[in-house]
Design an enzyme around this catalytic site. Structure first.
Site, PDB file in Angstrom:
ATOM      1  N   TYR A  31      60.498  59.049  36.277  1.00  0.00           N
ATOM      2  CA  TYR A  31      59.262  59.775  35.970  1.00  0.00           C
ATOM      3  C   TYR A  31      58.034  59.096  36.572  1.00  0.00           C
ATOM      4  CZ  TYR A  31      61.942  62.337  32.365  1.00  0.00           C
ATOM      5  OH  TYR A  31      62.847  63.111  31.676  1.00  0.00           O
ATOM      6  N   ASP A  58      63.828  59.670  27.188  1.00  0.00           N
ATOM      7  CA  ASP A  58      63.349  61.020  26.905  1.00  0.00           C
ATOM      8  C   ASP A  58      64.489  61.841  26.289  1.00  0.00           C
ATOM      9  OD1 ASP A  58      61.792  63.263  26.919  1.00  0.00           O
ATOM     10  OD2 ASP A  58      61.973  63.645  29.061  1.00  0.00           O
ATOM     11  N   LYS A  62      72.569  52.592  33.165  1.00  0.00           N
ATOM     12  CA  LYS A  62      73.611  53.196  34.009  1.00  0.00           C
ATOM     13  C   LYS A  62      73.865  52.278  35.207  1.00  0.00           C
ATOM     14  CE  LYS A  62      76.415  56.666  34.792  1.00  0.00           C
ATOM     15  NZ  LYS A  62      77.517  57.051  33.882  1.00  0.00           N
ATOM     16  N   ASP A  67      75.886  57.064  28.921  1.00  0.00           N
ATOM     17  CA  ASP A  67      76.722  58.173  28.447  1.00  0.00           C
ATOM     18  C   ASP A  67      77.534  57.751  27.220  1.00  0.00           C
ATOM     19  OD1 ASP A  67      77.482  56.610  30.606  1.00  0.00           O
ATOM     20  OD2 ASP A  67      79.023  57.965  31.317  1.00  0.00           O
TER      21      ASP A  67
END
Ligand code: NAI
Length: 337
Positions: A123, A233, A175, A209
């Site tokens: 972002y 988010d 990740k 995840d």
């Protein structure tokens, strides 16, 4: 001298829920005065700018703002004002607690604080189209920006939060298995900072995840979660869903000098003007604001009154199963104060 807070009513349901929240704050006896300023679509229409300089000056002067949701048109028009505010005041930490208030849901005893890096990652706003042949929009790229400086301060914020609020564990969600550079840096720097707190706060890392699945299977395993901007988010709405949905999810955006408090939800154009918007999330954000300003007794009283009103199902709005209105809910909280 009362403390002045910048009040931004915002768009859609914003004016209704901010006025309800101000009424409750006044009933706590907190020594506050309000400087009302505009932002968002409302400001664009009346002042010709979605983020007028008067609003920025007011926030800069008073350092604390309570903000209603701001509408961001999808795909076209101006960039998100929320993102612009975070950039302008370098509000690097987005703190979103999710705590069970209403029992009898899927899980009892959820008590998680998500700390989201608020200025970098995907972002950061570095994106462009790539033209190929005659198609100027044949492809598009968004840059995931991660800096050592940015990771150090957000992970340190999470650990300091844990220490100051008696929390036992920080989980870093990432990740790094796939995004070896950006997320790898996030994880490596996070581990360095975590080492400074060894023996005081537990630390673990989780692939994003797996963290999402873990949150759905057993949210009570989590305490403080720290993660990058977009992952945060997404996870923050997930944890809001674990404790009764967006109508009960508060958030704060914290920088070195300025703090802005708001509900996690948006301007809810589908119900704007109908008097049924749930003001509880913004009221919970106002409790965080009182704590931030050191007004702990007012914060405690407001939190208790809110909790009792919700638990006793007095005047709840339709989104959480009642038939009350924005104003009747505020009145019910004020009666308990
Ligand atoms: P939204 O959060 O406004 O609405 C999603 C759903 O939840 C809708 O059905 C809405 O009626 C319901 N809802 C939300 N808040 C509620 C409340 N307090 N009481 C009862 N029901 C409530 O999300 P949406 O529709 O995706 O976004 C609308 C606009 O808000 C967009 O322009 C978006 O950019 C903006 N937005 C602004 C935020 C902010 O200012 N911090 C945060 C999220 C979205």
């Amino acid at each position: 001298m009362p403390t002045t807070v910048t009040l931004i009513p915002g768009d859609g349901i914003g004016p209704a829920i901010t006025e309800a929240t101000v009424r409750v704050l006044e009933a706590t006896g907190a020594d506050l005065t309000w400087e009302r300023q505009q932002a968002g679509v409302v400001a664009l229409e009346t002042l010709n700018s979605p983020l007028p300089p008067e609003t920025l000056d007011s926030i800069r002067r008073h350092q604390v703002a309570l903000k209603g949701p701001l509408t961001t048109p999808v795909g076209v028009g101006f960039r998100s004002i929320n993102v612009a505010l975070r950039k302008e005041f370098d509000l690097y930490a987005n703190v979103r607690p999710a705590r069970t208030i209403v029992r009898g849901g899927r899980y009892e005893e959820v008590d998680i604080v998500l700390i989201r890096e608020n200025t970098e990652g995907l972002y950061s706003g570095v994106e462009h189209y790539v033209g190929i042949g005659s198609d100027p929009r044949a492809a598009a790229e968004s840059v995931m920006l991660v800096t050592r400086f940015g990771v150090e301060r957000i992970v340190r914020y999470a650990f300091e939060y844990a220490v100051n609020n008696g929390r036992r564990k920080v989980t870093l969600a990432h990740k790094a298995n796939i995004l070896k550079y950006t997320q790898g840096l996030f994880l490596d720097v996070g581990r360095e900072i975590a080492a400074e707190y060894e023996g005081r706060v537990q630390f673990e890392d989780r692939i994003i995840d797996a963290a999402a699945m873990g949150l759905v299977l057993d949210p009570t395993r989590f305490d403080v979660i720290v993660t990058e901007n977009m992952f945060g988010d997404i996870l923050s709405d997930l944890i809001a869903g674990l404790v009764g949905g967006l109508g009960l999810a508060p958030g704060s955006n914290i920088g070195k000098d300025v703090a802005i408090f708001e509900a996690v939800h948006g301007s809810a154009p589908d119900i704007a003007g109908r008097g049924i918007a749930n003001p509880a999330a913004l009221m919970l954000a106002a409790v965080m604001m009182l704590q931030h300003m050191g007004m702990h007794s007012e914060a405690g009283r407001m939190a208790s009154a809110l909790q009792a009103t919700i638990l006793e199902q007095d005047s709840l709005t339709p989104d959480i199963g009642g038939s009350g209105t924005t104003d009747s809910f505020a009145d019910a909280v004020i009666r308990r104060l």
